[in-house]
Write a protein that holds these residues in place. Structure first.
Motif, PDB file in Angstrom:
ATOM      1  N   ALA A  68       0.779  -1.193   0.356  1.00  0.00           N
ATOM      2  CA  ALA A  68      -0.097  -0.157   0.144  1.00  0.00           C
ATOM      3  C   ALA A  68       0.809   1.319   0.031  1.00  0.00           C
ATOM      4  N   ILE A  69       1.958   1.206   0.851  1.00  0.00           N
ATOM      5  CA  ILE A  69       2.800   2.500   0.973  1.00  0.00           C
ATOM      6  C   ILE A  69       3.557   2.603  -0.539  1.00  0.00           C
ATOM      7  N   ALA A  70       3.828   1.427  -1.186  1.00  0.00           N
ATOM      8  CA  ALA A  70       4.397   1.533  -2.562  1.00  0.00           C
ATOM      9  C   ALA A  70       3.467   2.198  -3.556  1.00  0.00           C
ATOM     10  N   LEU A  71       2.256   1.741  -3.444  1.00  0.00           N
ATOM     11  CA  LEU A  71       1.279   2.427  -4.545  1.00  0.00           C
ATOM     12  C   LEU A  71       1.044   3.532  -4.226  1.00  0.00           C
ATOM     13  N   ILE A  72       0.960   4.084  -3.101  1.00  0.00           N
ATOM     14  CA  ILE A  72       0.669   5.430  -2.479  1.00  0.00           C
ATOM     15  C   ILE A  72       1.892   6.329  -3.264  1.00  0.00           C
ATOM     16  N   LYS A  73       3.008   5.890  -3.016  1.00  0.00           N
ATOM     17  CA  LYS A  73       4.141   6.790  -3.396  1.00  0.00           C
ATOM     18  C   LYS A  73       4.102   6.697  -4.903  1.00  0.00           C
ATOM     19  N   TYR A  87     -12.524  -1.823   5.957  1.00  0.00           N
ATOM     20  CA  TYR A  87     -12.115  -2.871   5.009  1.00  0.00           C
ATOM     21  C   TYR A  87     -10.890  -2.621   4.084  1.00  0.00           C
ATOM     22  N   SER A  88      -9.898  -1.742   4.717  1.00  0.00           N
ATOM     23  CA  SER A  88      -8.877  -1.608   3.876  1.00  0.00           C
ATOM     24  C   SER A  88      -7.537  -2.041   4.477  1.00  0.00           C
ATOM     25  N   TYR A  89      -6.590  -1.194   4.574  1.00  0.00           N
ATOM     26  CA  TYR A  89      -5.206  -1.525   4.826  1.00  0.00           C
ATOM     27  C   TYR A  89      -5.060  -1.141   6.468  1.00  0.00           C
ATOM     28  N   GLN A  90      -5.623  -2.025   7.276  1.00  0.00           N
ATOM     29  CA  GLN A  90      -5.717  -1.806   8.678  1.00  0.00           C
ATOM     30  C   GLN A  90      -4.302  -1.680   9.169  1.00  0.00           C
ATOM     31  N   ALA A  91      -3.516  -2.384   9.017  1.00  0.00           N
ATOM     32  CA  ALA A  91      -2.047  -1.957   9.676  1.00  0.00           C
ATOM     33  C   ALA A  91      -1.471  -0.632   9.253  1.00  0.00           C
ATOM     34  N   LEU A  92      -1.945  -0.227   8.061  1.00  0.00           N
ATOM     35  CA  LEU A  92      -1.380   1.117   7.457  1.00  0.00           C
ATOM     36  C   LEU A  92      -2.261   2.185   8.178  1.00  0.00           C
ATOM     37  N   LYS A 148      -9.015  -0.750  -2.014  1.00  0.00           N
ATOM     38  CA  LYS A 148      -8.977  -1.826  -1.276  1.00  0.00           C
ATOM     39  C   LYS A 148     -10.422  -1.972  -0.747  1.00  0.00           C
ATOM     40  N   MET A 149     -10.865  -1.000  -0.045  1.00  0.00           N
ATOM     41  CA  MET A 149     -12.227  -1.092   0.565  1.00  0.00           C
ATOM     42  C   MET A 149     -13.252  -1.740  -0.283  1.00  0.00           C
ATOM     43  N   LEU A 189     -12.963  -3.313  -2.878  1.00  0.00           N
ATOM     44  CA  LEU A 189     -12.924  -4.906  -3.421  1.00  0.00           C
ATOM     45  C   LEU A 189     -13.165  -5.729  -2.169  1.00  0.00           C
ATOM     46  N   THR A 190     -13.008  -5.448  -1.069  1.00  0.00           N
ATOM     47  CA  THR A 190     -13.109  -6.173   0.413  1.00  0.00           C
ATOM     48  C   THR A 190     -14.677  -6.202   0.450  1.00  0.00           C
ATOM     49  N   ILE A 191     -15.569  -5.288   0.552  1.00  0.00           N
ATOM     50  CA  ILE A 191     -16.998  -5.000   0.474  1.00  0.00           C
ATOM     51  C   ILE A 191     -17.525  -6.265  -0.588  1.00  0.00           C
ATOM     52  N   LYS A 192     -17.030  -5.889  -1.695  1.00  0.00           N
ATOM     53  CA  LYS A 192     -17.494  -6.864  -2.778  1.00  0.00           C
ATOM     54  C   LYS A 192     -17.228  -8.411  -2.547  1.00  0.00           C
ATOM     55  N   ASP A 193     -16.046  -8.695  -2.210  1.00  0.00           N
ATOM     56  CA  ASP A 193     -15.732 -10.006  -1.668  1.00  0.00           C
ATOM     57  C   ASP A 193     -16.578 -10.572  -0.586  1.00  0.00           C
ATOM     58  N   SER A 194     -16.703  -9.699   0.487  1.00  0.00           N
ATOM     59  CA  SER A 194     -17.330  -9.878   1.602  1.00  0.00           C
ATOM     60  C   SER A 194     -18.999 -10.081   1.471  1.00  0.00           C
ATOM     61  N   ALA A 195     -19.550  -9.458   0.627  1.00  0.00           N
ATOM     62  CA  ALA A 195     -21.166  -9.688   0.422  1.00  0.00           C
ATOM     63  C   ALA A 195     -21.084 -10.709  -0.377  1.00  0.00           C
ATOM     64  N   SER A 196     -20.375 -10.971  -1.532  1.00  0.00           N
ATOM     65  CA  SER A 196     -20.638 -11.949  -2.259  1.00  0.00           C
ATOM     66  C   SER A 196     -20.278 -13.213  -1.629  1.00  0.00           C
ATOM     67  N   ALA A 197     -19.376 -13.124  -0.727  1.00  0.00           N
ATOM     68  CA  ALA A 197     -19.057 -14.341  -0.011  1.00  0.00           C
ATOM     69  C   ALA A 197     -20.315 -14.750   1.171  1.00  0.00           C
ATOM     70  N   SER A 198     -20.840 -13.888   1.684  1.00  0.00           N
ATOM     71  CA  SER A 198     -22.054 -14.022   2.420  1.00  0.00           C
ATOM     72  C   SER A 198     -23.063 -14.515   1.595  1.00  0.00           C
ATOM     73  N   ARG A 199     -23.493 -14.145   0.626  1.00  0.00           N
ATOM     74  CA  ARG A 199     -24.667 -14.763  -0.255  1.00  0.00           C
ATOM     75  C   ARG A 199     -24.291 -16.277  -0.597  1.00  0.00           C
ATOM     76  N   HIS A 200     -22.971 -16.542  -0.998  1.00  0.00           N
ATOM     77  CA  HIS A 200     -22.673 -17.889  -1.135  1.00  0.00           C
ATOM     78  C   HIS A 200     -22.992 -18.867   0.014  1.00  0.00           C
ATOM     79  N   ASP A 201     -22.224 -18.371   1.120  1.00  0.00           N
ATOM     80  CA  ASP A 201     -22.612 -19.018   2.284  1.00  0.00           C
ATOM     81  C   ASP A 201     -23.972 -19.379   2.747  1.00  0.00           C
ATOM     82  N   ARG A 202     -24.774 -18.359   2.604  1.00  0.00           N
ATOM     83  CA  ARG A 202     -26.266 -18.633   2.785  1.00  0.00           C
ATOM     84  C   ARG A 202     -27.045 -19.658   1.706  1.00  0.00           C
TER      85      ARG A 202
END
Length: 216
Positions: free
Chosen positions: A11-16, A84-89, A198-199, A201-214
């Motif tokens: 993430a730091i490299a991308l920002i630079k 839902y982004s780069y938490q450590a950063l 990042k946020m 894409l994470t929302i996309k994956d999370s919502a899609s995965a939740s539907r798949h699980d149900r």
């Protein structure tokens, strides 16, 4: 732990890269994922920032309906569901963010005037508009400094039970150097893009995965 470290340095490299190549990458950065029609469309909350110094529109298509995507949107915030982004950063600069991987029932209701924090020491951004499963807009302004920020999420239903998630935001600044650095596009735009992408894409994956699980 190793994955978190790798993601943080990435993430730091991308920002630079985006700071150094600000002008050449600007159109891609401010229109990522959107169509021309989506960029030209007016969304609720656009009227709050009449003269932005910079603005952007980002978008993703999610394999889940608006009712399945909305819970992830409405719980955004520091001390809530995170971003839902780069938490450590984020935590390197003291945000104290914890990104959750589940729906939190206690954070599923927002009203106009409620405050969403990005950082525990920064002024919160009030909710300016909320239409469940459709629109969430945050807006903060300071007439004295000339600074203002708008941040909106718009859920558009698609055929097949999918959702088009549009993120639109922008800011304006005063004449001082501090204001230009804090709210101008030179630094804020690259940082915002890397974190927002990042946020989304994470929302996309999370919502899609939740539907798949149900569905199993």
């Amino acid at each position: 732990m190793a994955r978190s470290i790798i993601e943080t340095f990435s993430a730091i490299a991308l920002i630079k890269i985006h700071v150094l190549l600000g002008r050449p990458l600007r159109k891609w950065r401010t229109t990522w994922g959107t169509t021309a029609a989506e960029r030209q469309r007016t969304y609720p909350g656009d009227e709050l920032l009449t003269d932005p110094k910079w603005s952007y529109s980002h978008a993703v298509t999610i394999n889940a309906g608006p009712s399945e995507v909305w819970p992830w949107i409405v719980q955004l915030g520091q001390g809530r569901g995170g971003f839902y982004s780069y938490q450590a950063l984020e935590n390197l600069v003291g945000c104290r963010i914890t990104n959750v991987g589940e729906i939190l029932p206690r954070f599923q209701h927002l009203e106009v005037g409620d405050a969403i924090r990005l950082h525990p020491k920064a002024p919160p951004i009030p909710v300016a508009l909320v239409e469940p499963e459709r629109h969430l807009v945050l807006f903060a302004s300071d007439a004295g400094s000339g600074e203002a920020t708008v941040w909106g999420f718009h859920l558009l239903p698609l055929e097949g039970g999918r959702t088009r998630l549009i993120e639109r935001g922008g800011s304006t600044h005063g004449d001082s150097v501090r204001s230009r650095l804090a709210f101008g596009r030179m630094l804020l735009e690259p940082i915002s893009f890397v974190m927002s992408r990042k946020m989304l894409l994470t929302i996309k994956d999370s919502a899609s995965a939740s539907r798949h699980d149900r569905a199993r």
